[in-house]
Design a protein around this motif. Sequence first.
Motif, PDB file in Angstrom:
ATOM      1  N   HIS A   1      -5.582  10.519  -0.268  1.00  8.27           N
ATOM      2  CA  HIS A   1      -6.132  10.337   1.349  1.00  8.27           C
ATOM      3  C   HIS A   1      -5.074  10.820   2.303  1.00  8.27           C
ATOM      4  CE1 HIS A   1      -4.712   5.850   0.113  1.00  8.27           C
ATOM      5  NE2 HIS A   1      -4.872   6.232   1.921  1.00  8.27           N
ATOM      6  N   ASP A   2      -4.413  10.556   2.130  1.00 13.27           N
ATOM      7  CA  ASP A   2      -3.697  10.866   2.826  1.00 13.27           C
ATOM      8  C   ASP A   2      -3.109  12.656   3.202  1.00 13.27           C
ATOM      9  OD1 ASP A   2      -2.944   8.752   4.981  1.00 13.27           O
ATOM     10  OD2 ASP A   2      -1.712   7.857   2.662  1.00 13.27           O
TER      11      ASP A   2
ATOM     12  N   HIS B   1       0.908  -1.388   0.207  1.00 10.83           N
ATOM     13  CA  HIS B   1       0.211   0.158   0.846  1.00 10.83           C
ATOM     14  C   HIS B   1       0.696   1.164  -0.027  1.00 10.83           C
ATOM     15  CE1 HIS B   1      -3.548   2.958   0.769  1.00 10.83           C
ATOM     16  NE2 HIS B   1      -2.755   3.014   1.416  1.00 10.83           N
TER      17      HIS B   1
ATOM     18  N   ASP C   1       1.551   4.129   0.105  1.00 12.70           N
ATOM     19  CA  ASP C   1       1.310   6.374   0.819  1.00 12.70           C
ATOM     20  C   ASP C   1       1.995   7.368   0.237  1.00 12.70           C
ATOM     21  OD1 ASP C   1      -1.049   5.716   2.366  1.00 12.70           O
ATOM     22  OD2 ASP C   1      -0.343   5.273   3.119  1.00 12.70           O
TER      23      ASP C   1
ATOM     24  N   ASP D   1      -7.741   1.691   1.977  1.00 14.59           N
ATOM     25  CA  ASP D   1      -7.828   2.512   2.858  1.00 14.59           C
ATOM     26  C   ASP D   1      -8.722   3.856   3.208  1.00 14.59           C
ATOM     27  OD1 ASP D   1      -5.819   3.043   5.040  1.00 14.59           O
ATOM     28  OD2 ASP D   1      -5.066   4.058   4.041  1.00 14.59           O
TER      29      ASP D   1
ATOM     30  N   TYR E   1      -6.150  -4.556   4.748  1.00 14.88           N
ATOM     31  CA  TYR E   1      -5.292  -5.008   3.985  1.00 14.88           C
ATOM     32  C   TYR E   1      -4.075  -5.025   4.368  1.00 14.88           C
ATOM     33  CZ  TYR E   1      -3.677  -0.131   4.206  1.00 14.88           C
ATOM     34  OH  TYR E   1      -3.630   1.174   5.303  1.00 14.88           O
TER      35      TYR E   1
END
Length: 948
Positions: A343-344, A11, A13, A123, A178
């Motif tokens: 998203h972050d 994942h 980020d 996420d 996840y």
Amino acid sequence: MRKLILVSHTHWDREWYQPFQEFRIRLVRFMDKLLAILEQDPDYRHFTLDGQTVVLEDYLEVRPDREAALRQQIRAGRLLVGPWYILPDEFLVGGEAIIRNLLRGHRIARDFGAVMKVGYLPDPFGQTGQMPQILKGFGIDTAVVWRGVPADAIRRSAFHWRSPDGSAVLAIFLVSNYCNAYRMPAAVEPFLDRLARLRATLEPYAVGDALLLMNGCDHEEAQPELPALIAAANARLSDAQVVHGTLPQYIAAVRAAADDLPTATGELRDSRRMQLLPGVLSTRMWIKQRNTACEQLLTRWAEPFLVWNTSVPMTPAVTTEALRSSQQLLGLAWKHLLQNQPHDSICGCSVDQVHRDMAARYDACEQIGEAVAGEGLQMIADRVRTTDQHNVVVFNPVSGPRTDWVEAWVPAPQGTRDVAMVDQTGRIAPLQVLGEKEKVLVSVSLDKESMREMMDWTRQGMVGGLDGGAITDWLLKQEGRTIHVEILVTPGARPNPEALRRAGAALSAWLADPQVKSFQVQIRHVPQAQVLFLANDVPGYGYKTYTIGPDLRSNVSGNPTQGPPPPAIRNEFYRVEAAADGALTVTDLETGTVYAGLNRFVDGGDAGDEYTYCPPAEDTLVGTAATSPTVEVIEAGPARFSLRIAQAYRLPAHLQADRQARSPQMVECPIVSTVSLYPGVPRIDIRTEVENRAGDHRLRVYFPLPFQVDHSCAEGNFDVVERPVAAPQGGPDWVEQPVGTHPQKEFVDAHDGRVGLLVANRGLPEYEIVDDAAPWGIGQAIALTLLRSVGWLSRDDLATRPRACGPVIPTPEAQCLGRHVFAYALAPHAGDWRAVFPQARAFNSPLRAVAVEAQAGDLPPAASFLEIEPASLTLSALKPAEDGQGSILRFWNTAEELVEGRLRLGLPWQRAWRANLDEEHLEELPADADGWLHLAVRGREIVSLRFV
Ligand SMILES: [Zn+2]
């Protein structure tokens, strides 16, 4: 026989607790190793690249020499990429941005060889209700989700997830997130133990024989030892088989089980089993404001007016090539904007440097968007037929006919006091002059020889240079032996050959006159007036032309309404009065409903972090100013009536060291609100400026309701979401206590069936229906969050969320100190939100104006690029098609029921089709004799059409 499908993934980020460039170095190392594993070990079957394609761009920017290797693995189906460009937050970005994200992700993944057709959303902090419909629009009939899945209703690892329009996908619920099989042990015995534990966790939820083991986590690298471990495990297991697989393989196994699955409808925002982190709706509010402004700039201004220009025969000056390059520039603007939507990033829950980087991307998006939009509007304005010398074309990018205010700089050759705006019917618009400017470019005394040169130099009617423009007038005056010559220049205009001819004749005579000795020459811009006026009935998705004339106001029948004595203002819809404490009392003159105590600011402590609001154990609320506010009427018409309320809140400077209470040390925060009414506009516009000098707090503005409600209606992505006022009861088994704050797009509405209050906002996505009896006698109120100031990325000591959800890192810039400007508007109404939601659109898209001179043109004085009925159908996009073939029109039905719609495009076109969101043709649509297309549109359906 159990099938344990081990999906290796990471994942990624892109930026979070480290800035992008630092994470990218890790990405490059990770990808290098991953490609080496895939190339060297055929038994390392598959790797899933997190559903997002931006990582391919980020890697190849550094390692272009690895492109062929990357393509080979993707084509071979070993490296799974797409369908997204980035993994967004689903509530903080607009619906149209979600579609653009998938369009870009699909284009990149297709170009590399294959798109993973799975709605992978591992996420995001909750799931938006129309996601199933959006995914289906791309031919994706599955979603993979974790956060937000309702704990009571969904106790299986798969369910049907249905959108408000009825579209449904098969949703895979990541029961234990996840990362459940990340960092698998490298020795066989512990590997088998871990498998056994995973089976114990997952089997109660299983659908069919397959279990999903997600072998990866945030920024995790591939495990090269996996194939050997799988082989060893399979040799030992008698009742299960481990497969190194993919999400599509697992989904196919679930589908084959054809089990009787539960259904969930609409948005998924349950925080019982996993954190939803709802505080991100108000963290670093400037990000939400800028994102909204950029999305609207691109979708409401730059794209539709570019399409309008591409649809007509070109004048030689405007080539198809130039329009094509504008389309590509907008692609670049979207790329910058989408890179701010992971998203972050958009949640504001990263280290300070990440958000500083975002500001530069917003700047880039805005610069491109404004340039293309400005050019597009100018090109259309230049095609409008006008007969008078000075004119203004007023543009409206939302539905109409619309009466609203518009600001413009216009030439005022007779002086700024004497400007009037007259429409084609002779109606004079209420107008106020806000400012003026006059610029002298040259002031010089010339002899006859130099004057001759000057005449030569101006023969083409243009003045060059940065401040140049066309010469639109010559003013000549003799004073004894001196001739005063004033040359008026208008930027963007065409030269006036008649004025030049007349001046030339007069000057030639003076040059021949022995009495004349000198010429006093001044070249200056035509005086410009900054005006605010009320444009009346501007067509929807179109424009209307006004003539700029001398002020004929004495001819207007009936003077504009005068306001009552201060401190109150009114128009034909509302009366607004400021009470001694600065709060507003609004009377809805149509329904007689009185709303008291509006626009009260309420500030409380926040001991939370970037993810989660958490009041300190001992909170102090501040709900009134330290001293009496100053209230004055600063504008009394005729175009705008404004009340200014200036006050200062004395707020605790920050939290005490133990974070249990707010500090006794106080700071003063000025709060200045300007409340405006316009004749003919059923909306109360409010602009609030706050100088934030306090930390660790949350500032909200309250709008008390004079009636009781049990639910709110808030706009979501392609949806209006009805939510109960009462928050669900949490409990000790909840990993995060539920909250009353919710996401919204352009408005929230509370109504009792008879009357209601709609609160529109520009980029302020968090609201709550509060029920605060004390301490200010407020009952139920709509609370709109303006600021949430916190100093930590994450913490592990929150009463509202016991576990940390990221590294404990200080983030001083998340305190949001300094000056902030917030825009919101009120629309009290009869009935419900359906009556007034176009005012929320209008508030978000102020009219724009472009000044033009007298000109021939192919466009009439007023026109629409789109007529669409009924009013519940609202435009989402008019954009050039991705493949360059024609344009895409997209709208959605705000009504919950099926409507028989019709629409007519005000641009030339030959053929029209319904299309899916991926812009593939569905059926062709015939037009009737008058050019209308007729279609039935389901409640909350998103419809795309392609016109060629
Ligand atoms: Zn993430």
